[in-house]
Design a protein around this motif. Structure first.
Motif, mmCIF file in Angstrom:
data_model
loop_
_atom_site.group_PDB
_atom_site.id
_atom_site.type_symbol
_atom_site.label_atom_id
_atom_site.label_comp_id
_atom_site.label_asym_id
_atom_site.label_seq_id
_atom_site.Cartn_x
_atom_site.Cartn_y
_atom_site.Cartn_z
ATOM 1 N N LEU A 13 -5.534 -6.706 -6.595
ATOM 2 C CA LEU A 13 -6.358 -5.505 -6.756
ATOM 3 C C LEU A 13 -5.579 -4.275 -6.326
ATOM 4 N N GLN A 37 -19.936 -7.823 -5.317
ATOM 5 C CA GLN A 37 -20.025 -6.691 -6.238
ATOM 6 C C GLN A 37 -21.199 -6.869 -7.205
ATOM 7 N N VAL A 94 -10.232 0.217 -2.008
ATOM 8 C CA VAL A 94 -9.144 0.193 -2.990
ATOM 9 C C VAL A 94 -9.343 1.327 -3.990
ATOM 10 N N ASN A 95 -10.599 1.531 -4.420
ATOM 11 C CA ASN A 95 -10.861 2.557 -5.423
ATOM 12 C C ASN A 95 -10.710 3.967 -4.888
ATOM 13 N N VAL A 107 -7.624 -6.682 4.567
ATOM 14 C CA VAL A 107 -6.645 -7.729 4.276
ATOM 15 C C VAL A 107 -6.300 -8.490 5.554
ATOM 16 N N VAL A 149 -15.420 -11.203 -3.069
ATOM 17 C CA VAL A 149 -15.350 -9.799 -3.507
ATOM 18 C C VAL A 149 -16.219 -9.576 -4.737
ATOM 19 N N ILE A 150 -15.993 -10.413 -5.746
ATOM 20 C CA ILE A 150 -16.643 -10.186 -7.029
ATOM 21 C C ILE A 150 -18.131 -10.527 -6.987
ATOM 22 N N LEU A 182 0.821 -1.206 0.000
ATOM 23 C CA LEU A 182 0.000 0.000 0.000
ATOM 24 C C LEU A 182 0.854 1.255 0.000
ATOM 25 N N PHE A 221 -9.047 -10.925 6.231
ATOM 26 C CA PHE A 221 -8.952 -12.074 5.321
ATOM 27 C C PHE A 221 -7.840 -13.020 5.755
ATOM 28 N N PHE A 273 -12.954 -7.682 -15.094
ATOM 29 C CA PHE A 273 -14.363 -7.452 -14.775
ATOM 30 C C PHE A 273 -14.492 -6.295 -13.788
ATOM 31 N N LEU A 274 -13.581 -6.259 -12.814
ATOM 32 C CA LEU A 274 -13.627 -5.208 -11.802
ATOM 33 C C LEU A 274 -12.970 -3.924 -12.297
ATOM 34 N N MET A 290 -13.931 -3.579 0.751
ATOM 35 C CA MET A 290 -12.530 -3.505 0.350
ATOM 36 C C MET A 290 -12.374 -2.948 -1.053
ATOM 37 N N LEU A 291 -13.263 -3.352 -1.938
ATOM 38 C CA LEU A 291 -13.169 -2.859 -3.311
ATOM 39 C C LEU A 291 -13.365 -1.334 -3.342
ATOM 40 N N ARG A 302 -8.637 4.657 -2.461
ATOM 41 C CA ARG A 302 -7.300 4.650 -1.840
ATOM 42 C C ARG A 302 -7.367 4.893 -0.332
ATOM 43 N N LEU A 337 -6.249 -12.319 -4.600
ATOM 44 C CA LEU A 337 -7.038 -11.414 -5.434
ATOM 45 C C LEU A 337 -6.990 -10.007 -4.839
ATOM 46 N N VAL A 338 -7.034 -9.973 -3.498
ATOM 47 C CA VAL A 338 -7.037 -8.703 -2.791
ATOM 48 C C VAL A 338 -5.762 -7.907 -3.067
ATOM 49 N N GLN A 346 -4.389 -1.280 -8.663
ATOM 50 C CA GLN A 346 -4.834 0.086 -8.395
ATOM 51 C C GLN A 346 -3.634 1.024 -8.221
ATOM 52 N N GLY A 370 -11.743 -14.345 -0.046
ATOM 53 C CA GLY A 370 -11.273 -13.370 -1.025
ATOM 54 C C GLY A 370 -12.127 -13.394 -2.291
ATOM 55 N N GLY A 371 -12.615 -14.594 -2.636
ATOM 56 C CA GLY A 371 -13.405 -14.748 -3.858
ATOM 57 C C GLY A 371 -14.796 -14.163 -3.768
ATOM 58 N N PRO A 421 -4.771 -13.272 0.852
ATOM 59 C CA PRO A 421 -5.840 -13.321 -0.147
ATOM 60 C C PRO A 421 -5.334 -12.698 -1.449
#
Lengths: 349, 290
Positions: B144, A292, A307-308, A319, A288-289, A59, A322, B232-233, A303-304, A310, B140-141, B148, A285-286, B138
């Protein structure tokens, strides 16, 4: 593997079931099982710390700095510097990590940079949603996989076995987001049986909650079901074909169903427990999608978003959650081994 | 002696039918391999020889054309781009990413695992503990977060995914090396005074290669799915460049009106992943002699 119920040799002094009143606690503490638990817990701690360091490091690679991001492109250099100071972003990375770790140990995961809410409060309600999703997916997939695998292994090579293996390899090749969209297309758009998106909290209506969870749970549990079915069926067939204890059981005149259930399945369940434990980490973790796609307010969605925007404080916390879940799941699998398998419990292996 | 496993696998392979071509006797390998070859051929050579329009830069005047329209076999998307062309070009990037990730993972993870298993001791402990951290992560995390932070691009996707494929390859490589270590030919090589690197290169590598290649086949399917998820994301292949993942994502917005936008890339993804999985499963069954 050999018979799990084999009489362990030389276990008298450390038998935890020993009921002699004096020194019973001491005996339990000194038993190989307890030492195993201690060793596993000690191994789990550095893994969680390692994951948190790795996240922090990644990060910190983020070029667009959080203060600039929060203030927007029009902010002056002074404003950015002032906010950086306020948030502690001007400190070197290791100082910030140690500060964070110190606070995290006491249960304080910081304050969201965007919403300015405590992160633990944000996590709480969302963990419940993701927990319900994952829990239901496990129940459904294991509940279906065990009987299907048993039936398939009962007569390997027959019709049921072949069909179930074909279905499971197909299912393994469907990505969960592909399956999720196809389910939406079929059950929400065409048949209008289930809502395409949205979430009804459990506190509002149990039936409504399950109704809104049905498609997401199906999308997650079908690939899982396929995976467990293949794994368990393969292991059962291996046990039935090659193991001496199966021959012994058959020679004693035990029926094929009993051999499968009481002997082969008991041994295969150990492998299944490991796989389920390993899976839980990837699974959380899976989500997430899938969260969404179905707009479920779970931890993956949080989390998504973080992330977007920041919001690295929130990402770091997600994290950590998880990673802790993944490590705990492995730990529980290891400990279940110790509970179920006398050879490990008595330290003969 | 360097090809012990291959010899065993050939003997253990199910021999059905007495005569006939190799591929007729090995349909469960030939069919998925042919599908993989066909997909690769269509994606890499197809756009060069078939009369398909470019995947980007279509006219909005031609948006949402139905399948079978002149010049657009599968119709067009909301931006007027040809769907078939986007699927072929999208497959190109999916396959490129998957091959690159698996080659990197195989090279790095395979070497680390073989070293870990062969040397044992402190090296083994250090390598495996570090990999334990990565496995608990994780993936995928983090992918991401990396996407980003470093920006969504094909190279970053490959690097992030390869990073997380290393532990899996290393575990398989280590387990296979540990099994080899007990065999007499390894002792013989060591007694001859063969240097360690040479034992690894000449005796260990050829014998663990089958397991690693088999896993790479399954890994191809896994990477294609994850790359699709990232795209996709919106954090994988950046639009307007096509990828199966971002096509599915784009189609999701008009799922009820034009389901074909979602169905075609989903189908491409499914068929490709299924072929790789079948190939991997069959190879695994043969190598393990089941």
């Amino acid at each position: 593997m050999t018979v799990p119920t084999a009489t362990p040799a030389g276990t008298a002094p450390s038998d935890p079931r020993d009921d002699r009143a004096p020194g019973r606690l001491a005996t339990v503490l000194a038993s190989p099982g307890t030492r195993l638990v201690g060793k596993r817990v000690l191994l789990a701690v550095p893994i969680v710390v390692g994951v948190s360091i790795l996240t922090f490091w990644v990060l910190n690679l983020i070029p667009g700095n959080a203060a600039q991001q929060l203030l927007g492109p029009e902010a002056t250099a002074e404003q950015v510097r002032a906010l950086e100071q306020e948030l502690g972003l001007d400190q070197p990375g290791y100082v910030r990590y140690l500060d964070w770790l110190g606070a995290a140990v006491t249960g304080d995961l910081g304050t969201s940079l965007v919403s300015r809410q405590p992160v633990t409060a944000l996590l709480g309600e969302r963990l419940a949603v993701t927990g319900e999703l994952v829990g239901l997916a496990f129940l459904v997939s294991l509940g279906l996989a065990v009987p299907v695998a048993l039936l398939a292994a009962y007569r390997p090579g027959r019709m049921f076995d072949r069909v179930s293996m074909l279905v499971s390899i197909t299912g393994l090749s469907v990505a969960n987001y592909v399956l999720a969209l196809l389910l939406v297309l079929l059950f929400a758009v065409e048949l209008a049986l289930f809502p395409a998106i949205g979430f009804v909290p459990l506190s509002q209506s149990v039936a409504g909650n399950l109704h809104s969870m049905a498609l997401p749970v199906a999308a997650i549990s079908f690939p899982l079901f396929c995976f467990y079915t293949r794994f368990l069926r393969g292991d059962l067939v291996d046990q039935l074909q090659g193991e001496d204890y199966i021959t012994t059981a058959r020679a004693k005149g035990i029926g094929p169903g009993q051999v499968l259930l009481r002997h082969a399945f008991r041994n295969s369940s150990f492998g299944l427990i490991t796989v389920v434990g390993l899976n839980l980490g990837t699974l959380i973790g899976g989500t997430v999608i899938v969260e969404q796609i179905f707009a479920l307010p779970g931890i993956g969605q949080l989390m998504l978003q973080a992330v977007n925007t920041r919001d690295f404080v929130v990402v770091q916390a997600c994290v950590l959650v998880f990673a802790v879940v993944a490590v705990l799941a492995n730990l529980v699998a290891d400990l279940l081994y110790a509970v179920l398998d006398p050879r490990i419990r008595y330290g003969s292996r | 002696m360097a090809v012990v496993d291959a010899a065993v696998a050939v003997e253990a392979g199910p021999v059905r039918g007495r005569a006939g071509a190799w591929w007729l006797r090995n349909l469960e390998i030939a069919v998925p391999a042919a599908v993989v070859a066909l997909v690769a051929l269509a994606c890499f050579v197809g756009p060069l020889v078939l009369p398909v329009p470019p995947p980007i830069g279509g006219s909005v005047l031609e948006s949402y054309l139905p399948a079978g329209s002149p010049g657009h076999l599968l119709g067009t998307d909301p931006n007027g781009n040809d769907i078939l062309s986007r699927i072929l070009h999208g497959g190109r990037s999916s396959l490129t990413v998957a091959v690159a990730v698996n080659l990197l993972g195989l090279a790095v993870g395979g070497t680390l695992g073989a070293l870990s298993g062969y040397l044992g001791g402190a090296t083994d402990t250090v390598i495996m503990r570090v990999l334990d951290v990565l496995i608990a992560f994780p993936s995928l995390v983090l992918t991401l977060a990396v996407a980003q932070s470093l920006g969504a691009s094909q190279t970053n996707t490959v690097l992030a995914l390869a990073f997380f494929s290393v532990p899996a390859f290393a575990r398989i490589s280590r387990a296979a090396t540990l099994r080899l270590r007990e065999l007499p030919f390894m002792a013989a090589a060591q007694l001859c005074g063969t240097p360690g690197w040479r034992v690894l290169a000449r005796h260990v590598a050829p014998n663990i290669a089958p397991q690693l290649i088999t896993f790479a086949m399954l890994g191809m399917g896994i990477v294609i799915v994850i790359e699709g998820a990232l795209s996709f994301l919106g954090l994988g292949i950046p639009p307007p460049a096509p990828s199966w993942g971002n096509m599915i994502s784009q189609g999701q917005q008009s799922l009820s009106a034009t389901p074909a936008l979602v169905v075609w890339p989903c189908l491409a993804l499914f068929v490709t992943v299924l072929a790789f999985n079948l190939l991997g499963e069959t190879l695994r069954a043969r190598w393990s002699g089941r």
